[in-house]
Design an enzyme around this catalytic site. Structure first.
Site, mmCIF file in Angstrom:
data_model
loop_
_atom_site.group_PDB
_atom_site.id
_atom_site.type_symbol
_atom_site.label_atom_id
_atom_site.label_comp_id
_atom_site.label_asym_id
_atom_site.label_seq_id
_atom_site.Cartn_x
_atom_site.Cartn_y
_atom_site.Cartn_z
ATOM 1 N N CYS A 150 -0.740 1.498 10.560
ATOM 2 C CA CYS A 150 -1.086 0.299 9.797
ATOM 3 C C CYS A 150 0.153 -0.420 9.294
ATOM 4 C CB CYS A 150 -1.982 0.700 8.619
ATOM 5 S SG CYS A 150 -2.457 -0.676 7.550
ATOM 6 N N CYS A 177 -7.531 -5.937 12.001
ATOM 7 C CA CYS A 177 -7.487 -4.676 11.273
ATOM 8 C C CYS A 177 -6.153 -3.956 11.515
ATOM 9 C CB CYS A 177 -8.651 -3.793 11.725
ATOM 10 S SG CYS A 177 -8.793 -2.249 10.819
ATOM 11 N N CYS A 213 -0.253 5.018 6.132
ATOM 12 C CA CYS A 213 -0.891 5.371 7.405
ATOM 13 C C CYS A 213 -0.003 4.891 8.556
ATOM 14 C CB CYS A 213 -2.277 4.749 7.498
ATOM 15 S SG CYS A 213 -3.433 5.350 6.241
ATOM 16 N N SER A 248 -13.701 0.050 1.426
ATOM 17 C CA SER A 248 -13.162 0.915 2.475
ATOM 18 C C SER A 248 -11.997 1.728 1.928
ATOM 19 C CB SER A 248 -12.685 0.079 3.666
ATOM 20 O OG SER A 248 -12.119 0.896 4.668
ATOM 21 N N CYS A 277 0.848 -1.190 0.000
ATOM 22 C CA CYS A 277 0.000 0.000 0.000
ATOM 23 C C CYS A 277 0.886 1.243 0.000
ATOM 24 C CB CYS A 277 -0.901 0.018 1.232
ATOM 25 S SG CYS A 277 -2.088 1.377 1.272
#
Length: 355
Positions: free
Chosen positions: A119, A332, A116, A190, A112
């Site tokens: 994460c 998550c 973030c 999401s 990704c």
């Protein structure tokens, strides 16, 4: 020189017919139906002749990826490590809630680029987008291990809005009535807050649900936690969410990873109330799941409960999510943990960056 075989899981019935060069359109539809049923070999396609199945084996494969690791949590969560045709790998997760509903949490990118701070996946970097077939295959592999699934969420590795064309095609394949026939009402995308993508999804579909990772409605702090906030500011994000709800008639989910002492105080609650109070939203609060090397701590039960009360007292709809999959790095924010351990590329960040 060997010719790469055609992978069929990411193709529509018409595309299957054309790619295989068969003259009868119904053949593509038959193969598509079998793929939706979870067939893993042409030999399972008993309504096709033995000769035709033999010809198919010479030129095509049903899936381009393979499952290389299966991890199971005591709470019922399953995580699959899936190796792609180029040797890269992604993770996908099966979550089961208290009512027994099964949800596939699928990835749309290898790694990704959103970075973030809280994460795991964001610290792997981005290798590439997944093809539609590679997305569909995750769902099919999870159904093999867990039986028929109820829901699918694009909440795995990657930012779906940055690969929207392949996400759209994967959704079209999974919802096709000739195949898996999953309802669009059972699919959620999401996003970390890609405003352009939210408008695109509202205007051009598919008709699925939207979740937005907000985490905090403090603009400055959000930019530190989620760099996307610098180019997709909160005010404009708020307008995009309102537009999506009005255009589609669907309530949007706001998600927030709760970080001990960082975004759980009264000011944080008040900021979130101001952001959400005029929107048609439901708020999902997710106590942060530990990731090695990251400068955050899990919030306590009382800390979470107080934050929930603040939001509920303001009239907001709130759910405090149950942690699942933590034993296997499937919760998550933890996707990519197994890959990071395999590759030895963990990343550490200083705590003072987020004071």
């Amino acid at each position: 020189m060997s010719v790469e075989k055609i992978a069929l899981a990411g193709l529509t019935p018409r595309e299957i017919t054309e790619a295989l060069g068969v003259s009868q359109a119904f053949r593509g539809k038959q193969i598509f139906q079998w793929i939706g049923k979870g067939a893993e070999s042409f030999d399972e396609m008993t309504n096709l002749s033995v000769q035709f199945r033999s010809e198919l084996k010479e030129k095509a494969v049903l899936r381009s990826s393979s499952v290389t690791k299966v991890l199971r949590d005591s709470d019922g969560t399953i995580k699959l490590q899936i190796t792609l045709k180029d040797g890269l790998a992604v993770e996908t997760v099966l979550l089961t809630d208290k009512e027994g509903r099964k949800t596939a949490c699928v990835s749309c990118q290898v790694g990704c680029a959103m970075n973030c701070a809280f994460c795991q996946t964001g610290h792997l970097g981005l290798a590439r987008n997944l093809e539609a077939g590679e997305i569909v295959e995750q769902f099919l592999y999870l159904e093999k291990h867990a039986g028929p699934l109820d829901n699918i969420v694009f909440m795995g590795m990657g930012e779906p809005m940055m690969n929207l064309s392949n996400v759209r095609k994967a959704v079209a394949i999974l919802t096709d009535k000739e195949g898996r026939a999953l309802s669009g009402r059972r699919i959620t995308l999401s996003t970390s807050g890609v405003i352009k993508g939210i408008y695109d999804l509202a205007d051009n579909g598919p008709k699925i649900r939207l979740a937005v990772s907000l985490t905090t409605a403090d603009a400055d702090f959000r930019e530190k936690l989620m760099p996307i906030g610098k180019t997709n500011p909160l005010g404009e994000l708020q307008k995009a969410i309102a537009y999506f709800s009005e255009k589609t008639g669907k309530r949007v989910t706001l998600e927030a990873a709760l970080l001990h002492g960082k975004n759980t105080g009264d000011d944080s609650a008040e900021n979130m109330v101001r952001f959400a109070k005029n929107l048609d939203v439901h708020i999902n609060l997710i106590p942060w799941n530990p990731v090695a090397g990251l400068p955050f701590e899990e919030p306590g039960a009382a800390e979470c409960a107080r934050f929930v009360r603040k939001l509920e007292d303001a009239g907001l709809n709130v759910t405090l999510r149950t942690r699942r999959g933590r034993e296997i790095g499937g919760a998550c924010g933890q996707l990519g943990k197994t890959l990071a351990e395999r590759q030895g590329n963990g990343k550490k960040i200083a705590n003072e960056d987020f004071e």
